[in-house]
Design a protein around this motif. Structure first.
Motif, short mmCIF file in Angstrom:
data_model
loop_
_atom_site.label_atom_id
_atom_site.label_comp_id
_atom_site.label_asym_id
_atom_site.label_seq_id
_atom_site.Cartn_x
_atom_site.Cartn_y
_atom_site.Cartn_z
N TYR A 142 74.26 37.22 34.98
CA TYR A 142 72.96 37.87 35.22
C TYR A 142 72.97 39.20 34.49
O TYR A 142 73.72 40.12 34.84
N ASP A 197 69.99 40.44 55.02
CA ASP A 197 70.19 40.67 53.58
C ASP A 197 69.81 42.10 53.19
O ASP A 197 70.46 42.71 52.34
N GLU A 214 70.71 38.62 41.66
CA GLU A 214 69.43 39.09 41.12
C GLU A 214 69.11 40.49 41.63
O GLU A 214 68.58 41.33 40.88
N TYR A 215 69.41 40.75 42.89
CA TYR A 215 69.17 42.08 43.45
C TYR A 215 69.97 43.13 42.69
O TYR A 215 69.44 44.17 42.27
N SER A 262 64.27 45.60 45.59
CA SER A 262 64.82 45.26 44.28
C SER A 262 64.45 46.32 43.26
O SER A 262 63.45 47.05 43.42
N ASN A 271 72.36 44.40 51.27
CA ASN A 271 72.01 44.81 49.91
C ASN A 271 72.04 46.32 49.77
O ASN A 271 72.58 46.86 48.78
N GLU A 294 75.47 29.24 42.58
CA GLU A 294 74.02 29.30 42.82
C GLU A 294 73.69 29.86 44.21
O GLU A 294 72.60 30.43 44.41
N ASP A 295 74.61 29.72 45.17
CA ASP A 295 74.33 30.20 46.52
C ASP A 295 74.34 31.73 46.60
O ASP A 295 73.90 32.30 47.60
N GLU A 333 70.58 35.10 44.82
CA GLU A 333 69.71 36.19 45.29
C GLU A 333 70.44 37.52 45.29
O GLU A 333 69.88 38.56 44.93
N ARG A 334 71.70 37.52 45.70
CA ARG A 334 72.49 38.76 45.69
C ARG A 334 72.67 39.24 44.25
O ARG A 334 72.54 40.43 43.96
N LYS A 376 66.30 37.64 56.03
CA LYS A 376 65.89 38.72 55.13
C LYS A 376 66.26 40.09 55.69
O LYS A 376 66.56 41.03 54.94
#
Length: 556
Positions: A237, A493, A268-269, A211, A497, A261-262, A265-266, A490
């Motif tokens: 975001y 991801d 936020e990254y 991140s 990412n 919401e699902d 994480e993507r 992870k």
């Protein structure tokens, strides 16, 4: 290489059948007498099997004469017979109400119709209604839904079209073989691209899997599109520390039965690396719509109009960001150069907003072919045929790059529709994906794309959804069928990412320092010493993929 392609291919085939079974257990309750006889029809030849013989075998292991005939015909040894006995007795607990509701939806009835063409109530009568009755009754049994219970609860004698079933079995075998073949092909093409690329010391470059450090501020807007009479929320975001210059925007689109919401994480990254991310709710295809269907408040998992509304949701969010840019963001947002990224049905959405157009003729052809339904996503795509067959221009010129993860797309767009995309495009596929199988969807679609800046990332072990977040009952069922350990989420991801950031940095920010990350050599670097790997190909592999396609067709 640790990865076993045959195992993966077999897993894909099994999990496809598993999901088909789960879907087919969505049935309505009807009182009925049990079937006594199963008839196997092959042309004018008919052979019978008593349901009581299956019961005897399942309960005692004794093989009655009529069942022995089939074992002899199939040359089934003792081990194979015992596996069949276990299959007859294997059961699963299902939540009856939501499953029942599903099979009254358009997708559910489509699924039943396909199975009913093989399992009939009469030599010439589709068995979809009998299946609906049988599975709900079997599912309501205290012992759970099992194959033997399904036979017991079928309301009439059962007629199985052997030729049609053999055709289905052959087609399923071809899908498994094609999955293995094209996984190897993409692997080889990626390795060939890597050998031709200028050597890069990736260990000396920033690690894109990590991140960023720009911080995150989250907010939510409630939006009202009065023109469409559509209300929805959008999660925003915002970087805590802004980039120098204009801030790029990425809009994420969630999948069927999901929610913004699902994708947190993507988001936020990406935000931590300086992007402004917006994730709109799609009200007619989200989790709330799914819950409404499960509770009997709607007859559909998704509303047909969603094929039009979800791309328009993205455009409306961009309109709103443009309108508020000066007052709320001091003009920092670059609303004229936007990236879009979507998963599954959201993949359809972002490809549509990127310029792909609906090809009704191609879709009708694919929907009329029963064997095509080995691609489960076709159950979703065929819903488009309920729309008026006219041209729909959903392209938003502000969108300059598109990243589609496991997109539902091939039949609804076809080569004609996908060729309308002219902006940089990345498709991401998984070798374990039973819902939008790579061999039907992403691999085929990659070849159809004509934009020069195109990429296909194939991730071993990626299975469309993160099974670790599913309920324990379904997770146990998946594990018992596949007998495989899934890769850590992870890890998957981190692959996705890194490629996402590199792609948008190059094609939204025109930052050529990120170009080396969009090479097959980079995915080779990421995959070193990993059991589950990621492979990347670009337009350079078009010729090789085309030759492989022709070779595979010639083998059939």
């Amino acid at each position: 290489m640790f990865f076993n392609y045959q195992t993966a291919s077999n897993w894909l085939g099994k999990i496809q059948l598993l999901l088909l079974g789960i879907g087919a257990s969505a049935i309505a309750t009807l009182p009925a007498k049990a079937a006594e006889t199963i008839y196997f029809q092959y042309g004018s030849l008919v052979q019978s099997l008593q349901v009581s013989s299956l019961e005897t075998f399942a309960e005692t292991g004794v093989v009655p004469p009529d069942l022995q005939f089939y074992f002899n015909f199939l040359k089934a040894d003792k081990q194979e017979q015992e596996r069949f006995r276990q299959l007859l007795n294997s059961s699963m607990k299902v939540n009856l109400v939501p499953i029942s509701q599903f099979l009254y939806t358009g997708m559910g009835e489509g699924l039943l119709k396909q199975f009913g063409s093989y399992i009939r109530t009469d030599p010439n009568i589709n068995g979809k209604y009998a299946l609906r009755a049988a599975i709900i009754l079997a599912a309501s049994d205290p012992k759970g839904l099992s194959l033997l219970n399904l036979f017991r609860k079928y309301p009439t004698n059962m007629w199985i079209d052997v030729q049609a079933s053999l055709n289905l079995s052959k087609a399923a075998g071809i899908v498994v073989e094609a999955t293995q073949y094209f996984t190897k092909t993409v692997t080889q093409l990626s390795e060939e691209e890597a050998k031709k690329e200028v050597g890069t010391n990736f260990s000396a470059l920033p690690d894109l899997r990590k991140s960023g450090n720009l911080g995150i501020v989250k907010k939510r807007w409630q939006l009202q599109d009065r023109k469409r009479q559509r209300s929805f929320y959008v999660d925003l975001y915002q970087p805590q520390s802004w980039r120098t210059g204009k801030t790029p925007i990425i809009v994420l689109s969630h999948g069927l039965g999901s929610r913004p919401e699902d994708l947190a994480e993507r988001a936020e990254y990406l935000t931590s690396h300086g992007y402004f991310v917006a994730i709109p709710q799609h009200p007619g295809s989200d989790m709330i719509q799914l819950q409404n269907m499960q509770q009997g408040l709607s007859r559909n998992v998704l509303l047909t109009q969603e094929f039009i509304d979800t791309p328009l949701d993205i455009s409306y969010v961009l309109d709103e960001l443009e309108r508020r840019n000066q007052s709320e963001f001091s003009g920092r947002l670059n609303v004229q150069s936007v990236g879009v990224m979507g998963h599954s049905f959201g993949g359809y959405t972002v490809l549509a907003v990127a310029g792909a157009t609906i090809d009704f003729a191609n879709l009708q052809k694919d929907c009329n072919n029963n064997l095509n339904y080995l691609d489960l996503s076709l159950l979703v795509q065929c819903r488009v045929l309920d729309l008026p067959p006219q041209a729909y221009n959903l392209r938003d010129p502000r969108v300059k790059a598109v990243y589609a993860l496991n997109p539902v797309n091939n039949s609804v767009f076809g080569a004609k529709g996908l060729s309308q995309i002219t902006i940089p495009t990345m498709l991401e596929a998984g070798t374990y994906d039973p819902a939008t199988p790579a061999v039907f969807e992403q691999v085929r679609s990659f070849k159809m794309l004509t934009t020069p800046n195109k990429y296909l990332a194939l991730i071993e072990g990626q299975a469309h959804v993160d099974f670790s977040v599913l309920g324990s009952g379904l997770m146990q069922l998946v594990e018992s069928v596949t007998k495989l350990t899934l890769p850590p989420p992870k890890l998957l991801d981190s692959y996705s990412n890194a490629l996402t950031l590199a792609f948008f940095e190059v094609y939204l920010q025109n930052d050529e320092t990120y170009r080396p990350y969009l090479q097959a050599a980079y995915t080779e670097y990421l995959s070193r010493d990993r059991q589950f790997k990621v492979f990347l190909i670009s337009a350079k592999s078009d010729k090789g993929l085309g030759e492989a396609s022709r070779e595979f067709r010639a083998k059939l």
